[in-house]
Design an enzyme around this catalytic site. Structure first.
Site, PDB file in Angstrom:
ATOM      1  CE1 TYR A 122      22.564  77.205  37.382  1.00  0.00           C
ATOM      2  CE2 TYR A 122      24.452  78.603  37.870  1.00  0.00           C
ATOM      3  CZ  TYR A 122      23.881  77.351  37.803  1.00  0.00           C
ATOM      4  OH  TYR A 122      24.618  76.242  38.137  1.00  0.00           O
ATOM      5  CG  PHE A 412      20.402  76.872  49.306  1.00  0.00           C
ATOM      6  CD1 PHE A 412      20.244  76.405  48.002  1.00  0.00           C
ATOM      7  CD2 PHE A 412      20.026  78.171  49.595  1.00  0.00           C
ATOM      8  CE1 PHE A 412      19.713  77.226  47.017  1.00  0.00           C
ATOM      9  CE2 PHE A 412      19.496  79.012  48.616  1.00  0.00           C
ATOM     10  CZ  PHE A 412      19.340  78.532  47.319  1.00  0.00           C
TER      11      PHE A 412
END
Length: 412
Positions: A122, A412
């Site tokens: 990322y 999450f």
């Protein structure tokens, strides 16, 4: 590439979620329905090869606390995977491209967030490690706890069913959210996530319980959700472990009262602490914390500005700052160029400028420094931020710093 990238439809959700479970080697039967309810279908992508799911990515609408206490709309990127049969075909890049483009076009979320099992992946898309977490294993038979004054004045109330006192706990949590950068406001439905308690995944532990710390008026001032895992050594000495799920308190007395309760549970010899702030105050309420508590710090939250100007203007700064940043962002080129950041503890502006730059850095470094968890001067010492005007790096680093370490309050 023969794959088709499209937004998820309701009829595809089961196949989509099954593909994610396979990718993460998870079962997920107990929490399946909650995930279904929390999935934002119009923000969830599937990559399909014929009728087979080969990739996924989903955005979640959050509001996150930033330095200064503001709650800033943020896009939480989750459920990302590419099937091993379809690697190196550009599927991940295509999903990242679409998610960031659509977030920008919507214009409501200047930040994108994620948690990463493989951070280097990322980093290529501009995400920097913005907050760490603390894990520890406390030997309560040998560690002495020194709770703060007033802790003994609170009354402790045990709820064997954690769900029965969820409203009281969520009230405490909501009051805590503005106090620390990185904390997430709980959107409807997310209050159920801390209560997930699959009997098949307990590993011999008890069901989830909750203890409340109440003042003389009966107001709940703190809580801890936890389970117990019993164990005895070969001599019959109890060696059980308290498995701490989460803990919040509104003041130091309630915080100390909850920790003292956890330390004194019968037949327990340790507390397993996971996913806490790196500056959690209990570290300063115990002795010999390295040898007998075994603290470990790990990467947690990754962030990247979707819109550099809006993101930097959304937070406050510890001391007055006036600096021109020359930003590199090859994946989101609309962020590239020079930006003048001016602000203080009361707020900030960040706008395009033609003035000479004071610092040069990429959007990844901005993501790392954004919540105050990584110092710009540290990144400068690593060669990742270039100082173009003498003194600018230290001044900007001080302005970006925060008193409390940032912390992602739930995954999450």
């Amino acid at each position: 590439m023969t794959t088709e990238l499209r937004m998820l439809s309701g009829s595809e959700w089961d196949s989509w979620f099954d593909g994610i479970l396979r990718a993460f080697a998870a079962v997920g039967t107990h929490e399946r329905e909650l995930h279904r309810e929390l999935t934002e279908m119009d923000r969830s992508l599937g990559a399909w090869d014929g009728g087979k799911l080969v990739g996924s990515a989903s955005l979640i609408s959050f509001r996150m606390t930033v330095p200064g206490g503001a709650l800033v709309p943020s896009a939480g990127l989750s459920m990302v995977h590419v099937a091993p049969t379809h690697r190196r075909r550009g599927i991940l890049r295509s999903m990242m491209r679409r998610q960031l483009d659509e977030t920008r076009e919507a214009g409501a979320e200047p930040l994108s967030l994620l948690t990463a099992s493989e951070p280097d992946i990322y980093g290529r898309f501009g995400y920097g490690m913005a907050a760490r977490r603390l894990d520890a294993d406390i030997d309560t038979t040998r560690v002495t706890l020194r709770p703060p004054p007033g802790s003994d004045r609170l009354r402790m109330r045990l709820a064997d069913d954690a769900a029965s006192v969820s409203d009281a706990c969520e009230s405490v949590y909501a009051r805590r959210v503005p106090e620390r950068a990185g904390m997430l406001e709980r959107a409807p439905g997310w209050e159920r996530r801390p209560l997930l308690d699959d009997p098949e995944s307990r590993g011999g532990a008890t069901k989830l319980a909750c203890v409340l710390a109440e003042d003389e008026s009966g107001e709940v001032r703190g809580y801890a959700r936890y389970a117990l895992k019993g164990s005895w050594d070969e001599d019959g000495v109890p060696r059980g472990t308290v498995l701490l799920r989460d803990l919040e308190a509104l003041d130091t007395a309630a915080y100390g009262a909850v920790w003292r309760y956890l330390f004194e549970i019968d037949l327990m010899a340790g507390i397993s602490v996971r996913d806490r702030p790196v500056d959690d105050p209990w570290l300063h309420m115990v002795g010999d914390r390295v040898r007998l508590c075994r603290p470990r710090w790990r990467d947690s939250l990754f962030a990247r500005p979707v819109e550099v100007g809006a993101a930097l203007a959304a937070r406050a700064y510890t001391v007055p700052v006036d600096v021109v940043l020359d930003v590199e962002d090859t994946f989101c080129p609309w962020n590239e160029g020079r930006w003048r950041l001016s602000g203080d503890a009361g707020g900030a502006t960040c706008e395009r400028t033609g003035d000479a730059a004071d610092l040069a850095l990429s959007v990844r470094e901005l993501g790392e420094a954004y919540l105050g968890g990584t110092a710009l001067r540290t990144l400068g010492a690593a060669g990742r931020v270039r100082e173009l005007r003498p003194g600018a790096l230290n001044a900007a680093s001080t302005a970006f710093a925060t008193d409390q370490a940032p912390w992602l309050s739930h995954g999450f």
